[in-house]
Motif scaffolding. Structure first.
Motif, PDB file in Angstrom:
ATOM      1  N   VAL A 163       0.856  -1.184   0.000  1.00  0.00           N
ATOM      2  CA  VAL A 163       0.000   0.000   0.000  1.00  0.00           C
ATOM      3  C   VAL A 163       0.896   1.239   0.000  1.00  0.00           C
ATOM      4  CG1 VAL A 163      -0.231  -0.076   2.535  1.00  0.00           C
ATOM      5  CG2 VAL A 163      -1.841   1.273   1.171  1.00  0.00           C
ATOM      6  N   LEU A 164       0.622   2.145  -0.931  1.00  0.00           N
ATOM      7  CA  LEU A 164       1.364   3.395  -1.033  1.00  0.00           C
ATOM      8  C   LEU A 164       0.746   4.442  -0.111  1.00  0.00           C
ATOM      9  CD1 LEU A 164       1.778   3.602  -4.922  1.00  0.00           C
ATOM     10  CD2 LEU A 164       3.490   2.860  -3.251  1.00  0.00           C
ATOM     11  N   GLY A 165       1.582   5.269   0.496  1.00  0.00           N
ATOM     12  CA  GLY A 165       1.090   6.332   1.365  1.00  0.00           C
ATOM     13  C   GLY A 165       1.949   7.579   1.273  1.00  0.00           C
ATOM     14  N   LYS A 166       1.342   8.702   1.615  1.00  0.00           N
ATOM     15  CA  LYS A 166       2.092   9.957   1.708  1.00  0.00           C
ATOM     16  C   LYS A 166       2.660  10.141   3.113  1.00  0.00           C
ATOM     17  CE  LYS A 166      -0.831  12.142  -1.824  1.00  0.00           C
ATOM     18  NZ  LYS A 166      -1.846  13.205  -2.098  1.00  0.00           N
ATOM     19  N   LEU A 167       1.835   9.856   4.114  1.00  0.00           N
ATOM     20  CA  LEU A 167       2.261   9.875   5.512  1.00  0.00           C
ATOM     21  C   LEU A 167       1.926   8.524   6.134  1.00  0.00           C
ATOM     22  CD1 LEU A 167       3.448  12.397   7.123  1.00  0.00           C
ATOM     23  CD2 LEU A 167       2.340  12.988   4.952  1.00  0.00           C
ATOM     24  N   PHE A 168       2.788   8.084   7.060  1.00  0.00           N
ATOM     25  CA  PHE A 168       2.593   6.804   7.729  1.00  0.00           C
ATOM     26  C   PHE A 168       2.582   7.027   9.239  1.00  0.00           C
ATOM     27  CE2 PHE A 168       4.227   5.801   3.591  1.00  0.00           C
ATOM     28  CZ  PHE A 168       3.636   4.594   3.233  1.00  0.00           C
ATOM     29  N   ILE A 169       1.787   6.214   9.921  1.00  0.00           N
ATOM     30  CA  ILE A 169       1.703   6.286  11.379  1.00  0.00           C
ATOM     31  C   ILE A 169       1.922   4.888  11.940  1.00  0.00           C
ATOM     32  CG2 ILE A 169       0.271   6.865  13.369  1.00  0.00           C
ATOM     33  CD1 ILE A 169      -1.194   8.889  11.614  1.00  0.00           C
ATOM     34  N   ASP A 170       2.971   4.749  12.738  1.00  0.00           N
ATOM     35  CA  ASP A 170       3.300   3.468  13.357  1.00  0.00           C
ATOM     36  C   ASP A 170       2.597   3.388  14.702  1.00  0.00           C
ATOM     37  OD1 ASP A 170       4.375   1.229  14.574  1.00  0.00           O
ATOM     38  OD2 ASP A 170       6.418   1.603  13.874  1.00  0.00           O
ATOM     39  N   ALA A 171       1.505   2.653  14.747  1.00  0.00           N
ATOM     40  CA  ALA A 171       0.773   2.394  15.987  1.00  0.00           C
ATOM     41  C   ALA A 171       0.806   0.904  16.294  1.00  0.00           C
ATOM     42  CB  ALA A 171      -0.667   2.890  15.873  1.00  0.00           C
ATOM     43  N   SER A 172       1.883   0.253  15.874  1.00  0.00           N
ATOM     44  CA  SER A 172       1.992  -1.205  15.992  1.00  0.00           C
ATOM     45  C   SER A 172       2.253  -1.672  17.413  1.00  0.00           C
ATOM     46  CB  SER A 172       3.122  -1.716  15.093  1.00  0.00           C
ATOM     47  OG  SER A 172       4.376  -1.255  15.563  1.00  0.00           O
ATOM     48  N   GLY A 173       2.643  -0.763  18.301  1.00  0.00           N
ATOM     49  CA  GLY A 173       3.017  -1.142  19.655  1.00  0.00           C
ATOM     50  C   GLY A 173       4.451  -1.599  19.766  1.00  0.00           C
ATOM     51  N   ASP A 174       4.959  -2.223  18.737  1.00  0.00           N
ATOM     52  CA  ASP A 174       6.327  -2.755  18.742  1.00  0.00           C
ATOM     53  C   ASP A 174       7.294  -1.924  17.908  1.00  0.00           C
ATOM     54  OD1 ASP A 174       5.654  -5.011  20.349  1.00  0.00           O
ATOM     55  OD2 ASP A 174       4.835  -6.013  18.591  1.00  0.00           O
ATOM     56  N   GLY A 175       6.823  -0.819  17.339  1.00  0.00           N
ATOM     57  CA  GLY A 175       7.693  -0.002  16.499  1.00  0.00           C
ATOM     58  C   GLY A 175       8.122  -0.715  15.231  1.00  0.00           C
ATOM     59  N   ASP A 176       7.288  -1.633  14.731  1.00  0.00           N
ATOM     60  CA  ASP A 176       7.666  -2.429  13.565  1.00  0.00           C
ATOM     61  C   ASP A 176       7.913  -1.569  12.334  1.00  0.00           C
ATOM     62  OD1 ASP A 176       7.520  -4.905  14.858  1.00  0.00           O
ATOM     63  OD2 ASP A 176       5.389  -5.129  14.427  1.00  0.00           O
ATOM     64  N   LEU A 177       6.988  -0.674  12.046  1.00  0.00           N
ATOM     65  CA  LEU A 177       7.098   0.147  10.845  1.00  0.00           C
ATOM     66  C   LEU A 177       8.347   1.016  10.902  1.00  0.00           C
ATOM     67  CD1 LEU A 177       5.752   0.949   8.195  1.00  0.00           C
ATOM     68  CD2 LEU A 177       4.233   2.459   9.475  1.00  0.00           C
ATOM     69  N   ALA A 178       8.581   1.640  12.049  1.00  0.00           N
ATOM     70  CA  ALA A 178       9.773   2.469  12.214  1.00  0.00           C
ATOM     71  C   ALA A 178      11.044   1.632  12.097  1.00  0.00           C
ATOM     72  CB  ALA A 178       9.725   3.184  13.568  1.00  0.00           C
ATOM     73  N   ASN A 179      11.023   0.451  12.656  1.00  0.00           N
ATOM     74  CA  ASN A 179      12.197  -0.423  12.600  1.00  0.00           C
ATOM     75  C   ASN A 179      12.536  -0.806  11.168  1.00  0.00           C
ATOM     76  OD1 ASN A 179      14.191  -2.216  13.997  1.00  0.00           O
ATOM     77  ND2 ASN A 179      12.966  -3.812  13.036  1.00  0.00           N
ATOM     78  N   TRP A 180      11.518  -1.180  10.378  1.00  0.00           N
ATOM     79  CA  TRP A 180      11.759  -1.528   8.983  1.00  0.00           C
ATOM     80  C   TRP A 180      12.296  -0.328   8.196  1.00  0.00           C
ATOM     81  CZ3 TRP A 180       6.170  -3.593   9.173  1.00  0.00           C
ATOM     82  CH2 TRP A 180       6.151  -4.865   9.763  1.00  0.00           C
ATOM     83  N   ALA A 181      11.904   0.879   8.612  1.00  0.00           N
ATOM     84  CA  ALA A 181      12.349   2.082   7.912  1.00  0.00           C
ATOM     85  C   ALA A 181      13.734   2.543   8.349  1.00  0.00           C
ATOM     86  CB  ALA A 181      11.341   3.209   8.129  1.00  0.00           C
ATOM     87  N   GLY A 182      14.329   1.845   9.316  1.00  0.00           N
ATOM     88  CA  GLY A 182      15.683   2.171   9.733  1.00  0.00           C
ATOM     89  C   GLY A 182      15.793   3.070  10.932  1.00  0.00           C
ATOM     90  N   ALA A 183      14.698   3.314  11.654  1.00  0.00           N
ATOM     91  CA  ALA A 183      14.747   4.180  12.833  1.00  0.00           C
ATOM     92  C   ALA A 183      15.556   3.519  13.950  1.00  0.00           C
ATOM     93  CB  ALA A 183      13.338   4.481  13.324  1.00  0.00           C
TER      94      ALA A 183
END
Length: 456
Positions: A163-183
């Motif tokens: 899924v393509l997005g302009k803005l993303f919000i990581d509400a995964s609880g585990d920081g999964d999205l941020a982790n995959w993005a290199g945070a």
């Protein structure tokens, strides 16, 4: 040499859609984020691994909103409003909301029925125009350069999708999205130790009148007496066993799930999670047997529900532009970029017990501001991180991980994401004063009306 990995073939991934805002995770933070962005006119997709919303509140059976209230100079009152009020009203309309109850004579919490929460949350998101994708597990990201996310990859029952997005919000609880993005993130305290998880359970057919008799005040001594008789020890002190909205049903929070080496189960480790689920249910059976034996009101009761998953309190905490600390919580810190408040104390689940540390009550306002900067992962331009994986120390997260603060962070991030879509497309390009004004117009309490301490 023993083979330890295999090569997967390259593949083309079907595109699920394009959205202004993509939210990963449907707990309190994700719910508020999606609704706020949708109401602000953005196209929004919320991706949730289960078939219902509510996060730990439903999937782990927490059944209790903590952090909606604060003790302001000795007066307990609700301080989290906005979208949280809308959700509470919908749950109440379904006869699923209990009146707030006071804990330790210092703070209030509010119990709810999980079925009502699930139904209410569905309606709240749909009325805001949010598209919900259930049974979809986040699996990775595609980046557009080093600082921007382009797409979220998902594993669904229909196969792998993007899924393509302009803005993303990581509400995964585990920081999964941020982790995959290199945070950059931290796990646990200074020694890496995380808070222990629990397996919640609900008990039905408790004798009527037990709630009125405040039966929950005697559970700790009963546990101690059972230990003395049997020689076995319960895994933690400070049991929390209380009635739900309908008095024949009670919630039980008295387990503490550890690995064989007594360390906390790591919610990022599939093997530890698997063993933790089994161990948690073993503890539930043992604890409930004690309750039936020792408490007359529970003699005919039965376990009506063990929720779908172990209740995880802490995994990754993503490093943001500001890191909320325990000192901020206990000192009732103020921030110019406040987006709302946290009134819950430090609640640290350590080996064998639960330790509470409080602001100076009643000499303080009992809450700290939550700064916008704690939602912004360092080095990333179109990602917000909200909920228990936001930018906090172990001590700060021990307080601001609860649902009240999650609602606050989510609503601010969702509205800011919609503003960013209409602006320069970056989280740091959002004008904070404008964000604050719009939050206040939506009923959010920013906590700017009183000093941290009496006479301060």
């Amino acid at each position: 040499m023993e083979q330890t990995a295999i090569e997967e073939p390259a593949r083309r991934t079907e595109l699920f859609g394009r959205f202004d805002v993509v939210v990963l995770g449907g707990g309190p933070a994700g719910i508020a984020a999606a609704v706020a962005a949708g109401r602000a006119g953005a196209s929004v997709l919320l991706v949730e691994r289960y078939g219902f919303l509510g996060g730990m509140g439903t999937a782990a059976g927490v059944t209790n909103f903590c952090g909606l209230h604060a003790n302001r100079f000795g007066q307990i009152g609700q301080v989290v409003h906005g979208i949280a009020d809308d959700l509470l009203g919908r749950i109440a309309a379904l006869d699923g909301l209990k009146a707030p109850h006071v804990i330790f004579d210092k703070i209030a919490a509010q119990a709810y029925d999980t079925a009502a929460y699930k139904i209410a949350a569905d309606g709240l998101l749909l009325d805001a125009g949010v598209k919900i994708l259930f049974h979809a597990l986040g699996a990775g990201v595609i980046m557009d350069g080093a600082r921007r996310l382009r797409a979220l990859l998902m594993e669904t029952k229909s196969g792998r999708r993007a899924v393509l997005g302009k803005l993303f919000i990581d509400a995964s609880g585990d920081g999964d999205l941020a982790n995959w993005a290199g945070a950059t993130s931290e796990i646990g305290g200074g020694d890496g130790t995380m808070m222990y998880p629990s397996t919640m359970f609900r008990i039905n057919d408790v004798a009527r009148g037990a709630a009125a008799e405040r039966a929950w005040t005697g559970f700790a001594p009963l546990m101690a007496a059972a230990e003395a008789r049997s020689g076995r020890r319960f895994p933690r002190k400070t049991p929390i066993i209380r009635p739900q909205h309908h008095e024949i049903e009670w919630r039980a929070n008295l387990t503490q799930v550890a690995n064989p080496d007594h360390s906390a189960v790591n919610g990022l480790d599939a093997e530890q999670l698997s063993q933790g689920e089994i161990e948690g249910r073993r503890q539930v059976a043992e604890a409930f047997a004690m309750l039936k034996d020792a408490v007359p009101a529970f003699a005919d009761a039965y376990i009506v529900d063990i929720p779908p998953q172990l209740g995880i309190r802490e995994t990754r905490r993503v490093i943001g532009d500001y890191v909320l600390t325990e000192a901020d919580v206990l000192g009732c810190a103020s921030f110019a970029d406040t987006i709302g408040v946290n009134g819950w104390p430090v609640e640290d689940h350590v080996a064998g017990d639960v330790i509470f540390r409080w602001p100076d009550i009643p000499a303080s306002r009992g809450f700290n501001h939550l700064p916008y900067r704690m939602l912004l992962p360092v080095g990333l331009d179109n990602l917000f991180v909200v909920g228990r994986c936001a930018s906090m120390t172990h001590g700060g997260q021990s307080a601001a991980r609860v649902s009240g603060a999650c609602f606050v962070m989510g609503e601010a991030a969702g509205l800011a994401a919609a503003m960013a879509v209409a602006g320069d497309g970056t989280t740091r390009g959002v004008e904070v004063a404008g964000l604050q004004a719009r939050l206040v117009a939506q009923g959010v309490y920013l906590g700017t009306d009183m000093p941290p301490r009496a006479g301060g």
